[in-house]
Design a protein around this motif. Structure first.
Motif, PDB file in Angstrom:
ATOM      1  N   GLY A 121      61.836 -18.954  28.065  1.00 43.40           N
ATOM      2  CA  GLY A 121      60.993 -20.132  28.227  1.00 43.40           C
ATOM      3  C   GLY A 121      59.844 -19.904  29.186  1.00 43.40           C
ATOM      4  O   GLY A 121      59.176 -20.861  29.580  1.00 43.40           O
ATOM      5  N   TYR A 122      59.571 -18.645  29.552  1.00 46.74           N
ATOM      6  CA  TYR A 122      58.555 -18.334  30.544  1.00 46.74           C
ATOM      7  C   TYR A 122      57.203 -18.094  29.882  1.00 46.74           C
ATOM      8  O   TYR A 122      57.114 -17.501  28.800  1.00 46.74           O
ATOM      9  N   PHE A 123      56.135 -18.534  30.574  1.00 39.50           N
ATOM     10  CA  PHE A 123      54.772 -18.350  30.094  1.00 39.50           C
ATOM     11  C   PHE A 123      53.959 -17.613  31.152  1.00 39.50           C
ATOM     12  O   PHE A 123      54.062 -17.885  32.346  1.00 39.50           O
ATOM     13  N   VAL A 124      53.127 -16.674  30.676  1.00 41.56           N
ATOM     14  CA  VAL A 124      52.334 -15.814  31.558  1.00 41.56           C
ATOM     15  C   VAL A 124      50.913 -15.730  31.021  1.00 41.56           C
ATOM     16  O   VAL A 124      50.605 -16.218  29.932  1.00 41.56           O
ATOM     17  N   ALA A 125      50.041 -15.080  31.777  1.00 47.92           N
ATOM     18  CA  ALA A 125      48.643 -14.953  31.365  1.00 47.92           C
ATOM     19  C   ALA A 125      48.463 -13.889  30.293  1.00 47.92           C
ATOM     20  O   ALA A 125      47.575 -14.009  29.441  1.00 47.92           O
ATOM     21  N   ALA A 126      49.277 -12.838  30.319  1.00 44.68           N
ATOM     22  CA  ALA A 126      49.126 -11.745  29.355  1.00 44.68           C
ATOM     23  C   ALA A 126      50.415 -10.944  29.317  1.00 44.68           C
ATOM     24  O   ALA A 126      51.228 -10.990  30.251  1.00 44.68           O
ATOM     25  N   ASP A 127      50.602 -10.205  28.221  1.00 47.03           N
ATOM     26  CA  ASP A 127      51.749  -9.305  28.129  1.00 47.03           C
ATOM     27  C   ASP A 127      51.657  -8.232  29.206  1.00 47.03           C
ATOM     28  O   ASP A 127      50.566  -7.874  29.665  1.00 47.03           O
ATOM     29  N   SER A 128      52.805  -7.696  29.571  1.00 51.62           N
ATOM     30  CA  SER A 128      52.846  -6.623  30.564  1.00 51.62           C
ATOM     31  C   SER A 128      53.875  -5.582  30.138  1.00 51.62           C
ATOM     32  O   SER A 128      55.060  -5.893  30.011  1.00 51.62           O
ATOM     33  N   ALA A 129      53.398  -4.362  29.887  1.00 50.70           N
ATOM     34  CA  ALA A 129      54.313  -3.286  29.520  1.00 50.70           C
ATOM     35  C   ALA A 129      55.292  -2.994  30.654  1.00 50.70           C
ATOM     36  O   ALA A 129      56.444  -2.629  30.419  1.00 50.70           O
ATOM     37  N   ALA A 130      54.832  -3.166  31.892  1.00 52.03           N
ATOM     38  CA  ALA A 130      55.691  -2.920  33.056  1.00 52.03           C
ATOM     39  C   ALA A 130      56.599  -4.099  33.356  1.00 52.03           C
ATOM     40  O   ALA A 130      57.452  -4.019  34.229  1.00 52.03           O
ATOM     41  N   ARG A 131      56.419  -5.213  32.615  1.00 51.53           N
ATOM     42  CA  ARG A 131      57.196  -6.425  32.809  1.00 51.53           C
ATOM     43  C   ARG A 131      57.085  -6.920  34.250  1.00 51.53           C
ATOM     44  O   ARG A 131      58.059  -7.321  34.881  1.00 51.53           O
ATOM     45  N   GLU A 132      55.865  -6.903  34.754  1.00 50.08           N
ATOM     46  CA  GLU A 132      55.546  -7.441  36.063  1.00 50.08           C
ATOM     47  C   GLU A 132      54.381  -8.413  35.903  1.00 50.08           C
ATOM     48  O   GLU A 132      53.370  -8.078  35.286  1.00 50.08           O
ATOM     49  N   TRP A 133      54.522  -9.620  36.474  1.00 52.35           N
ATOM     50  CA  TRP A 133      53.497 -10.656  36.336  1.00 52.35           C
ATOM     51  C   TRP A 133      53.181 -11.257  37.688  1.00 52.35           C
ATOM     52  O   TRP A 133      54.045 -11.354  38.558  1.00 52.35           O
ATOM     53  N   ASP A 134      51.929 -11.688  37.838  1.00 51.15           N
ATOM     54  CA  ASP A 134      51.509 -12.320  39.074  1.00 51.15           C
ATOM     55  C   ASP A 134      52.041 -13.743  39.152  1.00 51.15           C
ATOM     56  O   ASP A 134      52.593 -14.152  40.177  1.00 51.15           O
ATOM     57  N   VAL A 135      51.869 -14.530  38.077  1.00 53.00           N
ATOM     58  CA  VAL A 135      52.315 -15.915  38.044  1.00 53.00           C
ATOM     59  C   VAL A 135      53.056 -16.169  36.737  1.00 53.00           C
ATOM     60  O   VAL A 135      52.584 -15.784  35.665  1.00 53.00           O
ATOM     61  N   VAL A 136      54.205 -16.812  36.827  1.00 48.08           N
ATOM     62  CA  VAL A 136      55.019 -17.145  35.657  1.00 48.08           C
ATOM     63  C   VAL A 136      55.356 -18.633  35.727  1.00 48.08           C
ATOM     64  O   VAL A 136      55.728 -19.150  36.786  1.00 48.08           O
ATOM     65  N   LEU A 137      55.264 -19.296  34.570  1.00 44.17           N
ATOM     66  CA  LEU A 137      55.463 -20.746  34.489  1.00 44.17           C
ATOM     67  C   LEU A 137      56.637 -21.078  33.577  1.00 44.17           C
ATOM     68  O   LEU A 137      56.832 -20.431  32.543  1.00 44.17           O
ATOM     69  N   ILE A 138      57.393 -22.108  33.961  1.00 46.33           N
ATOM     70  CA  ILE A 138      58.453 -22.620  33.098  1.00 46.33           C
ATOM     71  C   ILE A 138      58.510 -24.138  33.215  1.00 46.33           C
ATOM     72  O   ILE A 138      58.199 -24.704  34.271  1.00 46.33           O
ATOM     73  N   GLN A 139      58.897 -24.791  32.127  1.00 48.03           N
ATOM     74  CA  GLN A 139      59.207 -26.217  32.164  1.00 48.03           C
ATOM     75  C   GLN A 139      60.717 -26.353  32.237  1.00 48.03           C
ATOM     76  O   GLN A 139      61.446 -25.767  31.426  1.00 48.03           O
ATOM     77  N   ALA A 140      61.195 -27.100  33.215  1.00 51.31           N
ATOM     78  CA  ALA A 140      62.637 -27.243  33.407  1.00 51.31           C
ATOM     79  C   ALA A 140      63.292 -27.862  32.179  1.00 51.31           C
ATOM     80  O   ALA A 140      62.654 -28.571  31.394  1.00 51.31           O
ATOM     81  N   SER A 141      64.570 -27.597  32.019  1.00 51.74           N
ATOM     82  CA  SER A 141      65.304 -28.066  30.849  1.00 51.74           C
ATOM     83  C   SER A 141      65.466 -29.581  30.838  1.00 51.74           C
ATOM     84  O   SER A 141      65.625 -30.186  29.775  1.00 51.74           O
ATOM     85  N   ASP A 142      65.409 -30.222  32.009  1.00 55.08           N
ATOM     86  CA  ASP A 142      65.544 -31.680  32.062  1.00 55.08           C
ATOM     87  C   ASP A 142      65.129 -32.160  33.444  1.00 55.08           C
ATOM     88  O   ASP A 142      64.961 -31.371  34.374  1.00 55.08           O
ATOM     89  N   ARG A 143      64.999 -33.468  33.590  1.00 60.46           N
ATOM     90  CA  ARG A 143      64.698 -34.064  34.882  1.00 60.46           C
ATOM     91  C   ARG A 143      65.942 -34.077  35.762  1.00 60.46           C
ATOM     92  O   ARG A 143      67.044 -33.893  35.286  1.00 60.46           O
TER      93      ARG A 143
END
Length: 360
Positions: free
Chosen positions: A121-143
């Protein structure tokens, strides 16, 4: 008896020893999930501290130089110098947790996080072959706090973010005159410095007594060195694009630093006796939400690994005033703008963070 002369000779051939360590680690890598787990298991260290072996036992088992080399902060042959820990799916420097759709959409737009990591469920700015990202976003499963606590725990296991941001909207709290505390208004943004839990109470002879359990409060160094300067210099209105406007033209869109109260229910009825009694012990916090204690508890629990030390901040746009009699209408009118304002402040926060040297 330790032969310190032999130890000195071994130190002079450290590079050769490092190669030996690397080969041993590669032989065991199939049974090891992540880099930080691998490092701990070599020393007999697990979450919660030492397992059944002591450090001296570990040294005797793998050799004194191997043990000393493994104890050097952040240095192993396969991790590189001062390598940050990776999780099951890679590594994130900053992890952003949102709750409702408006919060997720605002964060996605402001940060440009449009690419989904497949199977997550994670969203990033671009794919990464090294699987390292500066910022990663997720929407929680519920309130509410329980789902968020589980989602944050998974986030830490999956991507080992160094810093977590709980991003979204909250209700502003009022004084006895039904005026926002410290002048807080819809469209303002709050950096939380303390988290209070409204639900853990003892009802005793008609009185409400607050109880607590172990949580981590938002990072004090980040508040002092990053959040406070932003609150003094950053103007939300100067960063609005032509399509985004506050519902009220005179909205100051200020940035506040103060406490937040976390509940398991939406507190939005000024006429409710239960609401008044629940909030009575908390006369200083500036806002209320339903997720902050979930973040606070998850980060506290996530420090069980000696090698992973996450911190977090809470950034909330004010969508309504809890004491306002038109609370629901106010929230509906302001929540999209409040989420956008909070995302703008969060973007400034991330850009202001000190450069990451790759340390812990």
């Amino acid at each position: 008896m330790v032969n310190f002369s032999a130890l000195g000779a071994q130190r002079r051939s450290a590079h050769s020893r490092a190669d030996q360590i690397r080969r041993r680690q590669e032989q065991n890598s199939k049974n090891i999930v992540s880099h930080d787990t691998q490092w701990q298991e070599r020393m007999g260290l697990y979450r919660g501290g030492l397992d059944s072996v002591s450090v001296l036992d570990a040294f005797a088992r793998i050799g004194w130089i191997d043990g000393l080399w493994a104890m050097l902060p952040g240095i192993t042959a396969d991790r590189g110098i001062r390598g940050a820990p990776h999780g099951r799916n890679g590594r994130a420097r900053v992890g952003i947790v949102t709750i409702i759709e408006e919060e997720f959409e605002a964060a996605q737009k402001v940060f440009g996080l449009e690419v989904n990591i497949p199977g997550t469920g994670y969203f990033v700015a671009a794919d990464s072959a090294a699987r390292e990202w500066d910022v990663v976003l997720i929407q929680a499963s519920d309130r509410s706090n329980v789902p968020v606590s589980a989602d944050v725990t998974d986030f830490m296991e999956d991507l080992r973010p160094q810093i977590l941001i709980l991003l979204g909207v909250a209700g502003g709290l009022c004084n006895e005159g039904n005026i926002g505390r410290d002048g807080i208004r819809p469209g303002d943004v709050l950096f939380a410095d303390q988290v209070n839990y409204v639900e853990f109470l003892k009802i005793d002879n008609g009185s409400i007594r607050v109880r607590s359990y172990a949580v981590d409060h938002p990072s004090e160094p980040l508040r002092k060195n990053v959040c406070t300067p932003i609150s003094k210099r950053f103007k939300v209105r100067d960063h609005l694009d032509g399509m985004i406007h506050p519902p009220a033209e005179d909205a100051p869109c200020r940035i506040h630093i103060g406490g937040i109260v976390s509940a398991e229910k939406v507190l939005g009825d000024v006429r409710s006796e239960m609401q008044r009694e629940l909030l009575k012990p908390f006369d200083k916090p500036l806002a209320v939400d339903m997720e902050s204690i979930g973040m606070a508890r998850a980060v506290c629990h996530g420090r069980g690994s000696f090698w992973y030390h996450p911190r977090y901040v809470i950034i909330r746009g004010i969508s309504d005033l809890v004491a306002d009699e038109e609370n629901n209408e106010q929230r509906a009118q302001w929540k999209a703008f409040a989420a956008h304002a909070a995302a703008l402040v969060a973007s400034e926060f991330v850009q202001t963070l000190p450069a990451d040297p790759g340390g812990h």
